[in-house]
Design a protein around this motif. Sequence first.
Motif, PDB file in Angstrom:
ATOM      1  N   ARG A  10      52.596  52.279 -57.020  1.00 64.33           N
ATOM      2  CA  ARG A  10      51.613  52.272 -55.945  1.00 64.33           C
ATOM      3  C   ARG A  10      50.203  52.301 -56.522  1.00 64.33           C
ATOM      4  O   ARG A  10      49.857  53.191 -57.310  1.00 64.33           O
ATOM      5  N   ARG A  11      49.420  51.339 -56.144  1.00 61.32           N
ATOM      6  CA  ARG A  11      48.018  51.277 -56.572  1.00 61.32           C
ATOM      7  C   ARG A  11      47.130  51.004 -55.371  1.00 61.32           C
ATOM      8  O   ARG A  11      47.483  50.201 -54.504  1.00 61.32           O
ATOM      9  N   SER A  12      45.958  51.650 -55.358  1.00 62.60           N
ATOM     10  CA  SER A  12      45.029  51.436 -54.244  1.00 62.60           C
ATOM     11  C   SER A  12      44.288  50.120 -54.376  1.00 62.60           C
ATOM     12  O   SER A  12      43.833  49.539 -53.390  1.00 62.60           O
ATOM     13  N   ASN A  13      44.176  49.620 -55.593  1.00 62.63           N
ATOM     14  CA  ASN A  13      43.451  48.361 -55.816  1.00 62.63           C
ATOM     15  C   ASN A  13      44.383  47.287 -56.357  1.00 62.63           C
ATOM     16  O   ASN A  13      44.050  46.563 -57.299  1.00 62.63           O
ATOM     17  N   ALA A  14      45.570  47.169 -55.786  1.00 66.16           N
ATOM     18  CA  ALA A  14      46.545  46.180 -56.268  1.00 66.16           C
ATOM     19  C   ALA A  14      45.978  44.778 -56.124  1.00 66.16           C
ATOM     20  O   ALA A  14      45.421  44.418 -55.085  1.00 66.16           O
ATOM     21  N   GLY A  64      48.790  26.128 -51.755  1.00 63.29           N
ATOM     22  CA  GLY A  64      49.841  26.024 -50.748  1.00 63.29           C
ATOM     23  C   GLY A  64      50.840  27.147 -50.854  1.00 63.29           C
ATOM     24  O   GLY A  64      51.310  27.694 -49.845  1.00 63.29           O
ATOM     25  N   ALA A  65      51.242  27.499 -52.080  1.00 64.81           N
ATOM     26  CA  ALA A  65      52.207  28.581 -52.273  1.00 64.81           C
ATOM     27  C   ALA A  65      51.628  29.916 -51.818  1.00 64.81           C
ATOM     28  O   ALA A  65      52.313  30.727 -51.173  1.00 64.81           O
ATOM     29  N   ILE A  66      50.361  30.152 -52.167  1.00 63.34           N
ATOM     30  CA  ILE A  66      49.721  31.407 -51.761  1.00 63.34           C
ATOM     31  C   ILE A  66      49.614  31.494 -50.242  1.00 63.34           C
ATOM     32  O   ILE A  66      49.795  32.565 -49.637  1.00 63.34           O
ATOM     33  N   LYS A  67      49.358  30.370 -49.592  1.00 66.58           N
ATOM     34  CA  LYS A  67      49.204  30.343 -48.137  1.00 66.58           C
ATOM     35  C   LYS A  67      50.470  30.829 -47.433  1.00 66.58           C
ATOM     36  O   LYS A  67      50.411  31.479 -46.399  1.00 66.58           O
ATOM     37  N   LEU A  68      51.650  30.515 -48.079  1.00 65.09           N
ATOM     38  CA  LEU A  68      52.907  30.906 -47.451  1.00 65.09           C
ATOM     39  C   LEU A  68      53.098  32.413 -47.428  1.00 65.09           C
ATOM     40  O   LEU A  68      53.776  32.947 -46.551  1.00 65.09           O
ATOM     41  N   VAL A  69      52.539  33.113 -48.401  1.00 64.30           N
ATOM     42  CA  VAL A  69      52.794  34.556 -48.505  1.00 64.30           C
ATOM     43  C   VAL A  69      51.538  35.391 -48.322  1.00 64.30           C
ATOM     44  O   VAL A  69      51.568  36.619 -48.482  1.00 64.30           O
ATOM     45  N   ASP A  70      50.444  34.736 -47.999  1.00 65.12           N
ATOM     46  CA  ASP A  70      49.163  35.452 -47.962  1.00 65.12           C
ATOM     47  C   ASP A  70      49.203  36.587 -46.927  1.00 65.12           C
ATOM     48  O   ASP A  70      48.755  37.699 -47.193  1.00 65.12           O
ATOM     49  N   ALA A  71      49.745  36.329 -45.747  1.00 67.36           N
ATOM     50  CA  ALA A  71      49.772  37.344 -44.696  1.00 67.36           C
ATOM     51  C   ALA A  71      50.611  38.543 -45.122  1.00 67.36           C
ATOM     52  O   ALA A  71      50.232  39.706 -44.888  1.00 67.36           O
ATOM     53  N   SER A  72      51.765  38.268 -45.753  1.00 64.18           N
ATOM     54  CA  SER A  72      52.629  39.349 -46.198  1.00 64.18           C
ATOM     55  C   SER A  72      51.933  40.220 -47.219  1.00 64.18           C
ATOM     56  O   SER A  72      52.019  41.447 -47.180  1.00 64.18           O
ATOM     57  N   PHE A  73      51.212  39.589 -48.165  1.00 67.76           N
ATOM     58  CA  PHE A  73      50.534  40.339 -49.219  1.00 67.76           C
ATOM     59  C   PHE A  73      49.353  41.132 -48.650  1.00 67.76           C
ATOM     60  O   PHE A  73      49.080  42.256 -49.081  1.00 67.76           O
ATOM     61  N   ARG A  74      48.661  40.545 -47.639  1.00 69.87           N
ATOM     62  CA  ARG A  74      47.547  41.269 -47.036  1.00 69.87           C
ATOM     63  C   ARG A  74      48.051  42.486 -46.278  1.00 69.87           C
ATOM     64  O   ARG A  74      47.422  43.536 -46.281  1.00 69.87           O
ATOM     65  N   SER A  75      49.225  42.331 -45.666  1.00 73.50           N
ATOM     66  CA  SER A  75      49.777  43.481 -44.954  1.00 73.50           C
ATOM     67  C   SER A  75      50.183  44.592 -45.904  1.00 73.50           C
ATOM     68  O   SER A  75      50.216  45.770 -45.523  1.00 73.50           O
ATOM     69  N   ASN A  76      50.532  44.233 -47.154  1.00 76.98           N
ATOM     70  CA  ASN A  76      50.876  45.221 -48.163  1.00 76.98           C
ATOM     71  C   ASN A  76      49.669  45.639 -48.998  1.00 76.98           C
ATOM     72  O   ASN A  76      49.827  46.317 -50.025  1.00 76.98           O
ATOM     73  N   GLU A  77      48.472  45.202 -48.583  1.00 79.05           N
ATOM     74  CA  GLU A  77      47.217  45.546 -49.239  1.00 79.05           C
ATOM     75  C   GLU A  77      47.216  45.122 -50.711  1.00 79.05           C
ATOM     76  O   GLU A  77      46.798  45.862 -51.601  1.00 79.05           O
ATOM     77  N   ILE A  78      47.742  43.909 -50.963  1.00 80.22           N
ATOM     78  CA  ILE A  78      47.722  43.315 -52.306  1.00 80.22           C
ATOM     79  C   ILE A  78      46.778  42.123 -52.257  1.00 80.22           C
ATOM     80  O   ILE A  78      47.014  41.163 -51.516  1.00 80.22           O
ATOM     81  N   VAL A 107      49.099  34.039 -64.427  1.00 75.13           N
ATOM     82  CA  VAL A 107      49.271  34.887 -63.240  1.00 75.13           C
ATOM     83  C   VAL A 107      49.336  36.322 -63.751  1.00 75.13           C
ATOM     84  O   VAL A 107      50.304  36.709 -64.414  1.00 75.13           O
ATOM     85  N   THR A 108      48.286  37.097 -63.462  1.00 73.95           N
ATOM     86  CA  THR A 108      48.147  38.448 -64.018  1.00 73.95           C
ATOM     87  C   THR A 108      48.111  39.469 -62.897  1.00 73.95           C
ATOM     88  O   THR A 108      47.405  39.279 -61.888  1.00 73.95           O
ATOM     89  N   ASP A 109      48.877  40.551 -63.057  1.00 70.37           N
ATOM     90  CA  ASP A 109      48.828  41.640 -62.079  1.00 70.37           C
ATOM     91  C   ASP A 109      48.396  42.912 -62.785  1.00 70.37           C
ATOM     92  O   ASP A 109      48.284  42.950 -64.016  1.00 70.37           O
ATOM     93  N   ASN A 110      48.147  43.957 -62.001  1.00 72.10           N
ATOM     94  CA  ASN A 110      47.811  45.268 -62.563  1.00 72.10           C
ATOM     95  C   ASN A 110      48.832  46.304 -62.143  1.00 72.10           C
ATOM     96  O   ASN A 110      48.496  47.442 -61.817  1.00 72.10           O
ATOM     97  N   ALA A 111      50.143  45.867 -62.190  1.00 69.29           N
ATOM     98  CA  ALA A 111      51.235  46.739 -61.746  1.00 69.29           C
ATOM     99  C   ALA A 111      51.835  47.553 -62.881  1.00 69.29           C
ATOM    100  O   ALA A 111      52.932  48.089 -62.737  1.00 69.29           O
ATOM    101  N   GLY A 112      51.176  47.635 -64.034  1.00 70.42           N
ATOM    102  CA  GLY A 112      51.661  48.476 -65.138  1.00 70.42           C
ATOM    103  C   GLY A 112      52.391  47.739 -66.235  1.00 70.42           C
ATOM    104  O   GLY A 112      52.640  48.296 -67.297  1.00 70.42           O
ATOM    105  N   GLY A 113      52.777  46.461 -66.029  1.00 70.43           N
ATOM    106  CA  GLY A 113      53.426  45.680 -67.075  1.00 70.43           C
ATOM    107  C   GLY A 113      54.932  45.866 -67.153  1.00 70.43           C
ATOM    108  O   GLY A 113      55.533  46.599 -66.361  1.00 70.43           O
ATOM    109  N   ILE A 114      55.518  45.218 -68.139  1.00 66.47           N
ATOM    110  CA  ILE A 114      56.971  45.231 -68.350  1.00 66.47           C
ATOM    111  C   ILE A 114      57.252  46.081 -69.578  1.00 66.47           C
ATOM    112  O   ILE A 114      56.596  45.925 -70.621  1.00 66.47           O
ATOM    113  N   PRO A 115      58.239  46.973 -69.536  1.00 65.40           N
ATOM    114  CA  PRO A 115      58.552  47.799 -70.718  1.00 65.40           C
ATOM    115  C   PRO A 115      58.834  46.920 -71.937  1.00 65.40           C
ATOM    116  O   PRO A 115      59.490  45.865 -71.844  1.00 65.40           O
TER     117      PRO A 115
END
Length: 631
Positions: free
Chosen positions: A548-552, A496-510, A569-577
Amino acid sequence: MFKNAAVAVGLILMATILRLLFLDELGSSYPFVIFYPAVLLAGLYGGLSAGLPATVFSTVLACYLWVDPRRHLPPGHMPDWGKMIVFLAWGIVISVITELVHRRLARTRQLKSQAEAALAEANSKLMLERDTLQAVMNGAGNSHLAYLDRDFNFVCVNETYARTCGYSPEAMIGKNHFDLYPHVENETIFARVRDTGEAVQYLDKPFEYSDKPERGVTYWDWTLTPVRDVAGTVTGLIFSLFETTLRKRTEEALRASEERFRIAFEDSAVAMTMTTLDGRIQKVNQAFSKMLGYSESELIGQRFTELTHSDDLPENLVGVRRLLQGEIASFRMDKRYLTRDGRTVWGDMSTNCVMDPQGMPLYLLTNIQDITSRKGIEVKLQEMNELLEKRVIERTEELREKDLLLVQQNRLAAMGEMINNIAHQWRQPLNALGLNVQQLRLFHESGQLRKDLLYGAVDNAMMLVRHMSGTIDDFRNFFKPDRERVEFSVKEVVAGAIKLVDASFRSNEIAIVVNCPNNPVVFGYPNQYAQVILNLLENARDAFDTCRRSNARIVFNLGCRGKRSVLTVTDNAGGIPDAIIDRVFEPHFSTKGPKGTGIGLFMAKNIIERNMHGSLSVVNDGEGAEFRIEV
């Protein structure tokens, strides 16, 4: 008597046999010769009861043997009457003499037997008296008792005395006192008591053991008493000792302790008083006199109640009563004293009850520390604390208002994100709806608007409206507050949570990838859990804005660990310092600059850990950050 007669007859018969054996040698000339020894032996054996029958029987046989029995001479050949009378007289005399001897011997034996019986009885009484004396001496407890003869040899000692000397009582008998413990002065005292017959007594007389130097000087109470016979002659000495070393040292220690107490009492910088059980002051030190401004003589005899502030008196009296009744060992209180010039001074008072050896109260000992200055400081500190508390309340209220403002800002920011997400969700349906309306206009202007086209366009428009209405319901349900904890499916809440933001993330190619092999059910607040998921998604999207990543991509992995659900919940955005990864959950900490409020992750952690009793943590996994939720 019969036995004596039988022995006499036997002796005479033996003599007759001998007479017959020597008849040829003796003839008939000496008829009585062989019977003299027989009568003598019979008399010696049995006295008159044996000698007299032997004499008569011998006379008869001698008359028979006077003539030669082998010739059978006629009885006219009788013996000489003179010899026979002599023999009879001799026999009677011998019988009488031996009878007297026998009686004398019998009397002697009787007297000897009586003497032996009396001696045995005397010995028995002596042993009994000795055992009684020993028992009495052993029963003397800690007293050392000894009975010595005139030469100071031990005749009897009790177990305590012997044990102190390292012997048994029996082993000490016969030993000389001054061979064991040489002491010229004591030996002189012993000799004087023996010679004069006058007893002596000493108290706390010092003595050192020559064979036990480790004991040091010991002290004894002892008496030396002479023992006299019926004639008044001193036959021995009774030596009685009681060791007073412990008492002596205790007295010395007590005197030293009393002296130390006196010095400590009088010279102490702390005010001290000694009070009788009825409350009258018995003794004070200089510090107490100086504290109240009285002289020592003015304070002696006063009641402590006269020096106590009336407001503190009830508590003070209750403490004293409980102390005297044994309910408490001591009591302490801060109380006010009245000085001579009418001022009030504060004292930290501690009172103890001093007891006698029987446990009965003797007097009250009180220590008073002057705390007037401290009390003044405490008043000022109280005023400062009240002022500080007031300021803290005011500041807390200010911070609460700021926190509420930040929460409101975070809520507005979340609403802004939700509006942005709604815009993304509605953009395509609105475009489709607009094209549908324009198509109707074109069909109408061209004259091609048919009924089926109109109805189809209306159906498409209504489908789009219903889709947009459903989106509104989804967002409205998300913002609806949870009123109580319920069981919910983690998989459904995540979807349900993903459904709320799915369109926004698809538009940002995430890309959002969900791996949910399990469907755990937990007990908690589903909307709050969804808010945490959205917060993590928004943070990940912001991280992709700076990297910026092409395969976010964002990957959700849902599983179980025991009875708890585990969502990563894991991303490939480079991590936290590494320098700040331990601070990301702190309030008002943000890496987004002016755009961030710094309370998103703080609130997420509070929701998971405080509201749902789970845990929320973060680590770097190489390509990006991994948040882990366990509920």
